[in-house]
Design a protein around this motif. Structure first.
Motif, PDB file in Angstrom:
ATOM      1  N   ASN A 310       0.817  -1.210   0.000  1.00  9.83           N
ATOM      2  CA  ASN A 310       0.000   0.000   0.000  1.00  9.83           C
ATOM      3  C   ASN A 310       0.854   1.264   0.000  1.00  9.83           C
ATOM      4  O   ASN A 310       0.509   2.262  -0.644  1.00  9.83           O
ATOM      5  CB  ASN A 310      -0.947   0.012   1.195  1.00  9.83           C
ATOM      6  N   PHE A 313       1.942   1.589  -3.539  1.00 12.41           N
ATOM      7  CA  PHE A 313       0.790   1.934  -4.368  1.00 12.41           C
ATOM      8  C   PHE A 313       0.477   3.432  -4.293  1.00 12.41           C
ATOM      9  O   PHE A 313       0.259   4.087  -5.318  1.00 12.41           O
ATOM     10  CB  PHE A 313      -0.428   1.118  -3.918  1.00 12.41           C
ATOM     11  N   LYS A 317       0.624   5.863  -7.459  1.00 10.73           N
ATOM     12  CA  LYS A 317      -0.661   6.489  -7.784  1.00 10.73           C
ATOM     13  C   LYS A 317      -0.509   8.012  -7.839  1.00 10.73           C
ATOM     14  O   LYS A 317      -1.017   8.669  -8.758  1.00 10.73           O
ATOM     15  CB  LYS A 317      -1.697   6.094  -6.733  1.00 10.73           C
ATOM     16  N   ARG A 374       2.240  -5.847  -7.689  1.00 15.37           N
ATOM     17  CA  ARG A 374       0.837  -5.632  -7.297  1.00 15.37           C
ATOM     18  C   ARG A 374       0.566  -4.135  -7.128  1.00 15.37           C
ATOM     19  O   ARG A 374      -0.458  -3.613  -7.595  1.00 15.37           O
ATOM     20  CB  ARG A 374       0.521  -6.375  -5.998  1.00 15.37           C
ATOM     21  N   ARG A 378      -1.981  -1.984  -9.484  1.00 11.97           N
ATOM     22  CA  ARG A 378      -3.095  -1.274  -8.827  1.00 11.97           C
ATOM     23  C   ARG A 378      -3.086   0.208  -9.205  1.00 11.97           C
ATOM     24  O   ARG A 378      -4.131   0.826  -9.400  1.00 11.97           O
ATOM     25  CB  ARG A 378      -3.004  -1.428  -7.311  1.00 11.97           C
ATOM     26  N   LEU A 412      -5.045 -10.380  -8.570  1.00 17.31           N
ATOM     27  CA  LEU A 412      -5.828  -9.145  -8.532  1.00 17.31           C
ATOM     28  C   LEU A 412      -7.242  -9.370  -9.065  1.00 17.31           C
ATOM     29  O   LEU A 412      -8.217  -8.834  -8.525  1.00 17.31           O
ATOM     30  CB  LEU A 412      -5.123  -8.051  -9.346  1.00 17.31           C
ATOM     31  N   ILE A 417      -9.745  -6.525  -7.763  1.00 17.97           N
ATOM     32  CA  ILE A 417      -9.004  -5.260  -7.690  1.00 17.97           C
ATOM     33  C   ILE A 417      -8.729  -4.793  -9.115  1.00 17.97           C
ATOM     34  O   ILE A 417      -8.118  -5.526  -9.902  1.00 17.97           O
ATOM     35  CB  ILE A 417      -7.677  -5.435  -6.918  1.00 17.97           C
ATOM     36  N   PHE A 419      -7.222  -3.133 -12.493  1.00 21.73           N
ATOM     37  CA  PHE A 419      -5.900  -2.809 -13.025  1.00 21.73           C
ATOM     38  C   PHE A 419      -5.997  -2.741 -14.543  1.00 21.73           C
ATOM     39  O   PHE A 419      -6.980  -3.185 -15.133  1.00 21.73           O
ATOM     40  CB  PHE A 419      -4.851  -3.844 -12.592  1.00 21.73           C
TER      41      PHE A 419
END
Length: 539
Positions: A310, A313, A317, A374, A378, A412, A417, A419
Motif C-alpha cells: 500500500n 501503491f 498512484k 501488485r 493497482r 488481482l 481489484i 488494473f
C-alpha cells in the motif's frame, strides 16, 4: 592575476569575493576518567543530539534540493546507529578509561581509514561520511557551534572540502559558487551542487592563504579555471560569458510548450528521470512530455524496512495522477552494487557491480517482487504507467518476469481489484542484452538504454573509480555501435527504443541519436529544455 585549475563538477560562471572556510581543527586530548559510565552517557546524549540535528538538516535539504538529495542525512542518522561504530566508542571508553571525545575521535579516524583502504570507490567515498558524523559528535561534546558558516554577503566559498551537511546549511542566495581542494565528482556534495545550480570546482590547486580572503575571484565552472584578482581583460571575458549563460537560460524558457521536432519534421519524445514523487514538480516545471525513468529503489533506500504494497501503491498512484495522463515509466527495484539496503541482509561481494543486484534479486526473492508488481498494477488505473525491468541479460529472465506478472494479474482479478494492462520494457545495460536485443524485442514493448552501466560493462571500467575517469569514455565507438544495434533491432521488431542514461542529455550526440532513430530521450528535468533546443535546431 593568479590562475588556478581544478575539475568542474557543475558548469556556470561565478564572480565575487572569495570566502575561505576552514574547519576548526580540534585538538583531541586523551584524558583519563574515573567515571566511565558518565562518559558513556555523554556519548549517548551526543549521539541523540546529533540525530536530532540531522533530522532538521534532512527537512531543510528536502525543501531546498529534494528528497533524493536529502537522503544523505538519513544515511548519516543510520551511520550513527551503526553497532560497530557505537561498540568501538564504548569499548575505548571502557577498556582505556578515557574521555568520550578521545574515544569518538579515535573511532572516526580508524573507521575512515578502513573505508579509504577499500578497493571499491563507492566505499572509499563513505570515509567522508564517517568524518562528517564524527565531527558532529565532537562539536556537540565540546559545546562547539554546529550550524556551519554564516554568510553576510554573496561569496564564492573556498575550502579543503565540504561535507554534505555544511553544503546544505549554506544560504543559497548568498552562495555564488564553491571551490574545494579535495572532493570527487561522485561525492554527495558535488551532486548537491548540481542540484542547487551552483558553479562548482573540486581538486583545485589553490592554497588556503589568509591574504586570499575577500579578494575578487572569477570562477569558470565550464573549464575549472579560477582567476584570483582577474585583470580587466579576463574579468570582461568572464562577465560576457556569465551574461551569455543568463541569456541562454532565459531563451530556454521560451521553448516551453514547443514540440520536440527537428527542422525536417522528425519528432522525438523528451521525458525526465526522477527518484521520488517530489521530483514531479521539476518535471512539470521543465515541460517534460512524461517520466522516462522513475527509480523506484529510492522507496526502499528511504525506508527502514520493506515498503508495504500500500505504501508503494500510494506513491505510484500520486505520480500517475500528477502527470495527468502523460506516460510514467517506472523501473522495478534496482538495488545492489553501490545501492545497498541493510534490511535486505545481502552478503558482501568482491565485485558488487557484477553481482547480486536488480532483477537478479527480484527473481530470487519473488515475494518482494510480487509486492511491487501488485502495487504498480493497482496504480495503473490512475494514469499511463509503463513498467521496465533492470539488468536483463537473457530471454529466459524476461519469460520468468512475465510468468510472475501473470500470477499477479490472476490474484488481482480474484480479489476484484481493478488494473490495466501496461507496456512492459527492459533496460539495455549490458553487452549481453544489446547483442540479444533482436530476440529480446520479441518479448517486450520497448527498450530503454541505460548508457551509464552499458558504458561501464562494455569498457570493463568501474564508473565510480576516479582514477579511471579519463578513459571512461561514453562516446567510445563500441558503446555507440551497441546503441545503434539496439535501436535497429527494436524497430525491426516493431517496438520503440529510448535512452535514459546520462548520455541522453549529451547535446553533442543529439543529432546522432536522431539520425539512428532513437524514439525517446529521458534526461534530468533541468536538461529537458536544453535538449529540446538542440532537437529543434537539428536539420
Amino acid at each position: 592575476m593568479t590562475k588556478f585549475k581544478g575539475e568542474s563538477v557543475y558548469s556556470g560562471i561565478a564572480i565575487g569575493k572569495l570566502c575561505l572556510y576552514s574547519k576548526n581543527e580540534k585538538k583531541i586530548e586523551r584524558n583519563h576518567v574515573t567515571d566511565v559510565e558518565n562518559e558513556k552517557k555523554r556519548f549517548e546524549d551526543a549521539k541523540t543530539e546529533a540525530i536530532n540535528q540531522l533530522k532538521v538538516l534532512y527537512d531543510k535539504a528536502l525543501a531546498n534540493v529534494g528528497e533524493t538529495n536529502a537522503l544523505i542525512f538519513e544515511v548519516h542518522q543510520m551511520m550513527l546507529e551503526d553497532l560497530d561504530y557505537i561498540e568501538s566508542v564504548l569499548n575505548i571508553i571502557n577498556t582505556q578509561g578515557v574521555n568520550a571525545e578521545y574515544a569518538v575521535g579515535t573511532t572516526g579516524d580508524n573507521f575512515s581509514a578502513m573505508f579509504e583502504a577499500m578497493d571499491d570507490a563507492y566505499m572509499q567515498g563513505r570515509a567522508a561520511d564517517i568524518r562528517d558524523i564524527t565531527e558532529r559528535l565532537l562539536n556537540i561534546l565540546n559545546g562547539s557551534n554546529t550550524d556551519g558558516l554564516k554568510l553576510e554577503e554573496p561569496v564564492i566559498i573556498c575550502a579543503e572540502d565540504l561535507a554534505p551537511s555544511e553544503t546544505v546549511q549554506l544560504e543559497k542566495d548568498k552562495l555564488l559558487g564553491f571551490v574545494t581542494r579535495q572532493g570527487s565528482a561522485n561525492s554527495h556534495t558535488a551532486i548537491l551542487a548540481r542540484t542547487m545550480d551552483i558553479p562548482a570546482v573540486i581538486q583545485a590547486n589553490i592554497e588556503m592563504l589568509p591574504e586570499y580572503n575577500g579578494k575578487l575571484v572569477a570562477l569558470d565552472g565550464f573549464t575549472g579555471n579560477i582567476y584570483l584578482d582577474p585583470d580587466e581583460e579576463t574579468l570582461s571575458e568572464m562577465k560576457a560569458k556569465q551574461q551569455k549563460c543568463i541569456e541562454e537560460k532565459e531563451l530556454l524558457q521560451t521553448l516551453k510548450g514547443k514540440e520536440n521536432v527537428t527542422q525536417s519534421g522528425q519528432v522525438v519524445q523528451l521525458y525526465a528521470n526522477i527518484g521520488n514523487t517530489k521530483d514531479v514538480a521539476a518535471v512539470l516545471k521543465n515541460d517534460a512530455g512524461g517520466i522516462g525513468l522513475f527509480r523506484s529503489e529510492f522507496l526502499y533506500l528511504e525506508s527502514s524496512d520493506y515498503p508495504t504494497e500500500n505504501e508503494q501503491f500510494l506513491k505510484y498512484k500520486a505520480v500517475a495522477e500528477n502527470m495527468a495522463g502523460k506516460k510514467v515509466i517506472i523501473r522495478t527495484l534496482d538495488i545492489g552494487a553501490d545501492k545497498q539496503v541493510d534490511y535486505f541482509e545481502m552478503e558482501k561481494e568482491e565485485n558488487p557491480a557484477l553481482g547480486y543486484r536488480a532483477i537478479r534479486i527480484c527473481l530470487d526473492r519473488p515475494e518482494i517482487f510480487k509486492t511491487q508488481l501488485r502495487a504498480l498494477y493497482r496504480a495503473s488505473v490512475y494514469g499511463q504507467i509503463a513498467i521496465m525491468f533492470p539488468m536483463i541479460i537473457s530471454v529466459s529472465e524476461v519469460l520468468q518476469v512475465k510468468e510472475i506478472i501473470k500470477e499477479v494479474k490472476e490474484e488481482l482479478k480474484a480479489q476484484e481489484i481493478p488494473f490495466k494492462d501496461v507496456e512492459l520494457g527492459i533496460m539495455i545495460e549490458t553487452p549481453a542484452a544489446a547483442i540479444m536485443s533482436d530476440e529480446l524485442a520479441k518479448e517486450v514493448d520497448f527498450f530503454s538504454i541505460g548508457t551509464n552501466d552499458l558504458t561501464q560493462y562494455t569498457l570493463a571500467i568501474d564508473r565510480q573509480n576516479p582514477k579511471l575517469g579519463k578513459i571512461n569514455d561514453s562516446h567510445h565507438p563500441a558503446v555507440l555501435r551497441l546503441i545503434e544495434m539496439v535501436v535497429k533491432n527494436a524497430h525491426a521488431n516493431g517496438i520503440w527504443a529510448g535512452i535514459c542514461g546520462e548520455l541522453g542529455a549529451d547535446t553533442s550526440l543529439t543529432e546522432w541519436f536522431l539520425k539512428i532513430g532513437v524514439d525517446e530521450l529521458s534526461v534530468s528535468p533541468s536538461m529537458v529544455l536544453k535538449v529540446r533546443k538542440q532537437v529543434r535546431e537539428t536539420k
